[in-house]
Design an enzyme around this catalytic site. Structure first.
Site, PDB file in Angstrom:
ATOM      1  N   GLY A   1       0.856  -1.196   0.000  1.00 57.41           N
ATOM      2  CA  GLY A   1       0.000   0.000   0.000  1.00 57.41           C
ATOM      3  C   GLY A   1       0.886   1.237   0.000  1.00 57.41           C
TER       4      GLY A   1
ATOM      5  N   ILE B   1       2.428   2.708   2.420  1.00 55.67           N
ATOM      6  CA  ILE B   1       3.653   2.573   3.211  1.00 55.67           C
ATOM      7  C   ILE B   1       4.618   1.599   2.535  1.00 55.67           C
ATOM      8  CG2 ILE B   1       4.578   1.777   5.440  1.00 55.67           C
ATOM      9  CD1 ILE B   1       1.924   2.963   6.691  1.00 55.67           C
TER      10      ILE B   1
ATOM     11  N   ARG C   1       1.234  -4.408  12.303  1.00 56.38           N
ATOM     12  CA  ARG C   1       0.534  -4.739  13.544  1.00 56.38           C
ATOM     13  C   ARG C   1       1.123  -6.037  14.063  1.00 56.38           C
ATOM     14  NH1 ARG C   1      -0.938  -0.297  13.849  1.00 56.38           N
ATOM     15  NH2 ARG C   1      -3.039   0.564  13.715  1.00 56.38           N
TER      16      ARG C   1
ATOM     17  N   GLU D   1       1.230  -5.576  22.992  1.00 55.95           N
ATOM     18  CA  GLU D   1       1.901  -4.351  23.420  1.00 55.95           C
ATOM     19  C   GLU D   1       1.014  -3.538  24.374  1.00 55.95           C
ATOM     20  OE1 GLU D   1       2.407  -3.200  19.229  1.00 55.95           O
ATOM     21  OE2 GLU D   1       1.268  -1.386  19.704  1.00 55.95           O
TER      22      GLU D   1
ATOM     23  N   HIS E   1       6.396   0.879  19.254  1.00 58.21           N
ATOM     24  CA  HIS E   1       5.338   1.362  18.353  1.00 58.21           C
ATOM     25  C   HIS E   1       5.489   2.873  18.109  1.00 58.21           C
ATOM     26  CE1 HIS E   1       0.977   0.480  16.888  1.00 58.21           C
ATOM     27  NE2 HIS E   1       1.544   1.437  16.169  1.00 58.21           N
TER      28      HIS E   1
END
Ligand code: 8YV
Length: 306
Positions: A144, A146, A223, A252, A270
């Site tokens: 995508g 990113i 993720r 997390e 993160h």
């Protein structure tokens, strides 16, 4: 779980009457005001379930501070007449930058080398050899916005890029692998930048890690749910892969003790979109979406209904 940042809370407080929901803490107080609440702001990691939304009958907009909205039950939001917005594009560069940083850190053992110098071990001898990145083969999981930004950066390192995605992308100059295992077996470094949630849960499993092989490096800026973390720990322990760079985790902010104890793993909390510039831009987008909603104008970044 990361909260909505203070800079956004301050701006929200100037324009709206704000009630903060702290899971497991102020549920009763919130239940009291719930019928009057008109908008919800959440972050990329928030779990916004159908049951949660049902408590807010007057809400018509849910603005997510983050590009990922896999924690939001978009179908339930739609059924309740709630528009969901997110913050795409403004964070793409930062997330791609951190993916490259983790790739270089893991392959060149930068944090381990830093620890080595600080511990005075250099006086006793040289640092072990690491792995060359430039000119190596990169696999991207999810091409995508990113993923494409990562591929552009990788071109600067003369990397040969190929990718896996649920559908091949038209007009990209990178080889497409319909099988993730096949992609993993033909690259040196695998970077995960796909969406989270049910469609990609456990996608990077033991077979994929085995295919990546003993010289392979895994990077995850997507993720934690996309990678089978137990399989990853086993693969690292058994040296089925060489190392990993991880910004996201299954549970997390709790990180598995096994990962914490490994020298060939680079861990960040993160922070892929966590620069001052980008967090201001993300906050701007949340504010703009809320303003558009309350002024009856078109929303600037509504998520597609699935
Ligand atoms: C943020 C994110 O860390 O955009 C996303 O999907 O996960 C991140 O940008 C998060 O939303 C902030 O809590």
């Amino acid at each position: 779980m990361a909260a909505v940042p203070h800079m956004l809370i301050e701006r929200l407080e100037k324009s709206y009457q704000l009630h903060r929901f702290i899971p497991g803490q102020n549920q009763e107080a919130l239940a009291f005001v719930a019928p009057d609440i008109q908008a919800i702001v959440a972050n990329g990691e928030s779990r916004v379930t159908a049951d949660f939304l049902a408590r807010f009958p007057a809400v018509r907009i849910l603005a997510v501070f983050g590009v990922g909205y896999d924690g939001v039950d978009v179908g339930a939001a739609r059924a309740q007449g709630i528009s969901v917005t997110h913050t795409p594009d403004v964070l793409t560069d930062d997330v791609a930058d951190l993916a490259i940083a983790l790739m270089l850190s893991a392959a060149r053992a930068v944090p381990a080398a830093d620890r080595f110098v600080r511990a005075g071990k250099w006086l006793e001898g040289g640092f072990p050899l690491s792995r060359k990145v430039s000119g190596s083969r990169l696999g991207i999981v999810g091409l995508g916005r990113i993923g494409l930004a990562i591929a552009q950066r990788a071109a600067g390192f003369q990397m040969e890029t190929s990718y896996w995605a649920r559908q091949p992308k038209p007009l990209v100059p990178y080889a497409y692998y319909p099988s993730l295992q096949a992609l993993a077996s033909s690259v040196d470094i695998l970077i995960v930048s796909t969406v989270g949630g049910q469609p990609t849960r456990g996608l990077v499993n033991a077979e994929v890690l085995d295919a990546l092989g003993p010289h392979g490096i895994l990077v995850n800026v997507a993720r934690g749910s996309v990678v089978d973390e137990k399989a990853l720990v086993r693969a690292l322990m058994n040296k089925n892969i060489a190392g990993a760079g991880l910004d996201v985790f299954t549970d997390e902010p709790r990180v598995s003790e096994d990962l914490l104890g490994m020298d060939n793993v680079v861990l960040t909390p993160h922070i892929a979109s966590a620069t001052l510039e980008t967090r201001i831009a993300m906050s701007d987008m949340v504010m703009q979406n809320l303003a558009a909603h309350f002024e009856g104008k078109p929303l600037i970044s509504q998520v597609p209904y699935e």
